[in-house]
Design a protein around this motif. Structure first.
Motif, PDB file in Angstrom:
ATOM      1  N   GLU A 171      38.158 -11.699  15.045  1.00  0.00           N
ATOM      2  CA  GLU A 171      37.912 -13.121  14.800  1.00  0.00           C
ATOM      3  C   GLU A 171      37.482 -13.835  16.084  1.00  0.00           C
ATOM      4  OE1 GLU A 171      37.643 -14.510  11.782  1.00  0.00           O
ATOM      5  OE2 GLU A 171      37.989 -12.460  11.117  1.00  0.00           O
ATOM      6  N   LYS A 172      38.064 -13.449  17.214  1.00  0.00           N
ATOM      7  CA  LYS A 172      37.675 -14.050  18.488  1.00  0.00           C
ATOM      8  C   LYS A 172      36.222 -13.712  18.816  1.00  0.00           C
ATOM      9  CE  LYS A 172      38.844 -14.409  23.383  1.00  0.00           C
ATOM     10  NZ  LYS A 172      37.437 -14.502  23.762  1.00  0.00           N
ATOM     11  N   ALA A 173      35.805 -12.477  18.561  1.00  0.00           N
ATOM     12  CA  ALA A 173      34.417 -12.087  18.817  1.00  0.00           C
ATOM     13  C   ALA A 173      33.465 -12.908  17.954  1.00  0.00           C
ATOM     14  CB  ALA A 173      34.227 -10.592  18.558  1.00  0.00           C
ATOM     15  N   LYS A 174      33.805 -13.103  16.676  1.00  0.00           N
ATOM     16  CA  LYS A 174      32.958 -13.909  15.797  1.00  0.00           C
ATOM     17  C   LYS A 174      32.884 -15.349  16.281  1.00  0.00           C
ATOM     18  CE  LYS A 174      34.814 -12.235  11.862  1.00  0.00           C
ATOM     19  NZ  LYS A 174      35.025 -12.103  10.399  1.00  0.00           N
ATOM     20  N   LEU A 175      34.005 -15.886  16.746  1.00  0.00           N
ATOM     21  CA  LEU A 175      34.018 -17.251  17.274  1.00  0.00           C
ATOM     22  C   LEU A 175      33.168 -17.350  18.537  1.00  0.00           C
ATOM     23  CD1 LEU A 175      35.040 -20.161  17.209  1.00  0.00           C
ATOM     24  CD2 LEU A 175      37.064 -19.389  18.448  1.00  0.00           C
ATOM     25  N   ASP A 176      33.284 -16.368  19.419  1.00  0.00           N
ATOM     26  CA  ASP A 176      32.486 -16.368  20.651  1.00  0.00           C
ATOM     27  C   ASP A 176      30.987 -16.311  20.334  1.00  0.00           C
ATOM     28  OD1 ASP A 176      34.825 -16.417  22.135  1.00  0.00           O
ATOM     29  OD2 ASP A 176      34.753 -14.287  22.668  1.00  0.00           O
ATOM     30  N   ILE A 177      30.605 -15.456  19.385  1.00  0.00           N
ATOM     31  CA  ILE A 177      29.200 -15.344  18.984  1.00  0.00           C
ATOM     32  C   ILE A 177      28.721 -16.670  18.402  1.00  0.00           C
ATOM     33  CG2 ILE A 177      27.641 -14.276  17.293  1.00  0.00           C
ATOM     34  CD1 ILE A 177      29.351 -11.664  17.753  1.00  0.00           C
ATOM     35  N   SER A 178      29.515 -17.230  17.514  1.00  0.00           N
ATOM     36  CA  SER A 178      29.176 -18.503  16.888  1.00  0.00           C
ATOM     37  C   SER A 178      28.937 -19.576  17.945  1.00  0.00           C
ATOM     38  CB  SER A 178      30.308 -18.936  15.952  1.00  0.00           C
ATOM     39  OG  SER A 178      30.132 -20.258  15.522  1.00  0.00           O
ATOM     40  N   THR A 179      29.847 -19.679  18.881  1.00  0.00           N
ATOM     41  CA  THR A 179      29.748 -20.681  19.938  1.00  0.00           C
ATOM     42  C   THR A 179      28.484 -20.477  20.770  1.00  0.00           C
ATOM     43  OG1 THR A 179      32.146 -20.878  20.022  1.00  0.00           O
ATOM     44  CG2 THR A 179      30.938 -21.658  21.946  1.00  0.00           C
ATOM     45  N   LEU A 180      28.194 -19.232  21.121  1.00  0.00           N
ATOM     46  CA  LEU A 180      26.994 -18.952  21.919  1.00  0.00           C
ATOM     47  C   LEU A 180      25.721 -19.307  21.168  1.00  0.00           C
ATOM     48  CD1 LEU A 180      27.983 -15.574  23.581  1.00  0.00           C
ATOM     49  CD2 LEU A 180      27.477 -17.721  24.763  1.00  0.00           C
ATOM     50  N   SER A 185      20.304  -9.647  17.319  1.00  0.00           N
ATOM     51  CA  SER A 185      19.241  -9.318  18.268  1.00  0.00           C
ATOM     52  C   SER A 185      18.008 -10.178  18.014  1.00  0.00           C
ATOM     53  CB  SER A 185      18.891  -7.834  18.150  1.00  0.00           C
ATOM     54  OG  SER A 185      17.910  -7.490  19.094  1.00  0.00           O
ATOM     55  N   LYS A 186      17.671 -10.392  16.748  1.00  0.00           N
ATOM     56  CA  LYS A 186      16.535 -11.244  16.394  1.00  0.00           C
ATOM     57  C   LYS A 186      16.798 -12.697  16.784  1.00  0.00           C
ATOM     58  CE  LYS A 186      15.152  -8.319  12.538  1.00  0.00           C
ATOM     59  NZ  LYS A 186      15.133  -8.204  11.066  1.00  0.00           N
ATOM     60  N   VAL A 187      18.026 -13.157  16.571  1.00  0.00           N
ATOM     61  CA  VAL A 187      18.402 -14.517  16.957  1.00  0.00           C
ATOM     62  C   VAL A 187      18.255 -14.677  18.466  1.00  0.00           C
ATOM     63  CG1 VAL A 187      20.341 -16.133  17.148  1.00  0.00           C
ATOM     64  CG2 VAL A 187      19.894 -14.972  14.973  1.00  0.00           C
ATOM     65  N   ALA A 188      18.775 -13.722  19.218  1.00  0.00           N
ATOM     66  CA  ALA A 188      18.676 -13.787  20.678  1.00  0.00           C
ATOM     67  C   ALA A 188      17.217 -13.838  21.116  1.00  0.00           C
ATOM     68  CB  ALA A 188      19.383 -12.588  21.306  1.00  0.00           C
ATOM     69  N   SER A 189      16.402 -12.995  20.542  1.00  0.00           N
ATOM     70  CA  SER A 189      14.985 -12.960  20.889  1.00  0.00           C
ATOM     71  C   SER A 189      14.305 -14.285  20.553  1.00  0.00           C
ATOM     72  CB  SER A 189      14.296 -11.813  20.143  1.00  0.00           C
ATOM     73  OG  SER A 189      12.934 -11.766  20.459  1.00  0.00           O
ATOM     74  N   ALA A 190      14.628 -14.854  19.398  1.00  0.00           N
ATOM     75  CA  ALA A 190      14.041 -16.136  18.995  1.00  0.00           C
ATOM     76  C   ALA A 190      14.446 -17.266  19.931  1.00  0.00           C
ATOM     77  CB  ALA A 190      14.449 -16.466  17.561  1.00  0.00           C
ATOM     78  N   LEU A 191      15.585 -17.094  20.613  1.00  0.00           N
ATOM     79  CA  LEU A 191      16.067 -18.090  21.570  1.00  0.00           C
ATOM     80  C   LEU A 191      15.698 -17.717  23.007  1.00  0.00           C
ATOM     81  CD1 LEU A 191      19.565 -18.697  19.954  1.00  0.00           C
ATOM     82  CD2 LEU A 191      17.660 -20.326  20.017  1.00  0.00           C
ATOM     83  N   ASP A 192      14.809 -16.738  23.144  1.00  0.00           N
ATOM     84  CA  ASP A 192      14.369 -16.250  24.464  1.00  0.00           C
ATOM     85  C   ASP A 192      15.536 -15.738  25.291  1.00  0.00           C
ATOM     86  OD1 ASP A 192      11.617 -16.765  24.025  1.00  0.00           O
ATOM     87  OD2 ASP A 192      11.936 -18.884  24.533  1.00  0.00           O
ATOM     88  N   LYS A 193      16.440 -15.045  24.625  1.00  0.00           N
ATOM     89  CA  LYS A 193      17.602 -14.453  25.276  1.00  0.00           C
ATOM     90  C   LYS A 193      17.651 -12.972  24.960  1.00  0.00           C
ATOM     91  CE  LYS A 193      19.094 -18.416  26.765  1.00  0.00           C
ATOM     92  NZ  LYS A 193      19.026 -18.747  28.165  1.00  0.00           N
ATOM     93  N   LYS A 194      18.503 -12.272  25.667  1.00  0.00           N
ATOM     94  CA  LYS A 194      18.710 -10.853  25.444  1.00  0.00           C
ATOM     95  C   LYS A 194      20.119 -10.643  24.929  1.00  0.00           C
ATOM     96  CE  LYS A 194      18.597  -6.470  27.959  1.00  0.00           C
ATOM     97  NZ  LYS A 194      18.397  -5.846  29.273  1.00  0.00           N
ATOM     98  N   LEU A 195      20.262  -9.882  23.848  1.00  0.00           N
ATOM     99  CA  LEU A 195      21.582  -9.573  23.319  1.00  0.00           C
ATOM    100  C   LEU A 195      22.194  -8.454  24.151  1.00  0.00           C
ATOM    101  CD1 LEU A 195      23.750  -9.936  21.103  1.00  0.00           C
ATOM    102  CD2 LEU A 195      22.555  -8.156  19.807  1.00  0.00           C
ATOM    103  N   ILE A 196      23.371  -8.724  24.700  1.00  0.00           N
ATOM    104  CA  ILE A 196      24.098  -7.729  25.495  1.00  0.00           C
ATOM    105  C   ILE A 196      25.463  -7.548  24.863  1.00  0.00           C
ATOM    106  CG2 ILE A 196      25.111  -7.204  27.755  1.00  0.00           C
ATOM    107  CD1 ILE A 196      22.896  -8.952  28.985  1.00  0.00           C
ATOM    108  N   ILE A 197      25.810  -6.313  24.573  1.00  0.00           N
ATOM    109  CA  ILE A 197      27.113  -6.009  23.998  1.00  0.00           C
ATOM    110  C   ILE A 197      27.912  -5.290  25.071  1.00  0.00           C
ATOM    111  CG2 ILE A 197      28.357  -4.753  22.198  1.00  0.00           C
ATOM    112  CD1 ILE A 197      25.806  -5.156  20.471  1.00  0.00           C
ATOM    113  N   ASN A 198      29.141  -5.735  25.262  1.00  0.00           N
ATOM    114  CA  ASN A 198      29.948  -5.217  26.353  1.00  0.00           C
ATOM    115  C   ASN A 198      31.349  -4.899  25.845  1.00  0.00           C
ATOM    116  OD1 ASN A 198      31.210  -4.685  28.754  1.00  0.00           O
ATOM    117  ND2 ASN A 198      30.838  -6.679  29.647  1.00  0.00           N
ATOM    118  N   PHE A 199      31.851  -3.741  26.189  1.00  0.00           N
ATOM    119  CA  PHE A 199      33.250  -3.407  25.924  1.00  0.00           C
ATOM    120  C   PHE A 199      34.011  -3.648  27.208  1.00  0.00           C
ATOM    121  CE2 PHE A 199      32.976  -1.507  21.782  1.00  0.00           C
ATOM    122  CZ  PHE A 199      31.662  -1.073  21.694  1.00  0.00           C
ATOM    123  N   ALA A 200      34.861  -4.642  27.210  1.00  0.00           N
ATOM    124  CA  ALA A 200      35.601  -4.981  28.425  1.00  0.00           C
ATOM    125  C   ALA A 200      37.034  -4.495  28.343  1.00  0.00           C
ATOM    126  CB  ALA A 200      35.570  -6.485  28.639  1.00  0.00           C
TER     127      ALA A 200
END
Length: 91
Positions: free
Chosen positions: A26-35, A76-91
């Protein structure tokens, strides 16, 4: 729910591995939503405009912004449409 009951529940759930996983999801979904919201607004575009760029219905953008599940492909398509790069990270 009384505050002390809520706090007790939090303590109990902190030791529950399944609850911890559910919380992280749920935190990951919230973080994505916010971004997505912040980046879209910074670009000065509406949900409909972003949807048009991504070639998805506006409801798809709304679902992402409402913390609902979406695919990596769509993000990934959303990021590209916003001129951003989607980066997935396991921290």
């Amino acid at each position: 729910m009384k505050r002390e009951n809520f706090e007790r529940l939090l303590v109990e759930q902190a030791n529950n591995p399944q609850a911890k996983i559910a919380f992280e999801i749920e935190k990951a979904k919230l973080d994505i939503s916010t971004l997505v919201i912040e980046t879209r607004r910074a670009a000065g575009i509406t949900q409909s405009e972003l949807a048009s760029r991504v070639k998805v219905p506006q409801s798809t953008v709304a679902r992402i912004e409402n913390c609902e599940n979406t695919s990596i492909d769509t993000l990934s398509k959303v990021a590209s449409a916003l001129d951003k790069k989607l980066i997935i990270n396991f921290a």
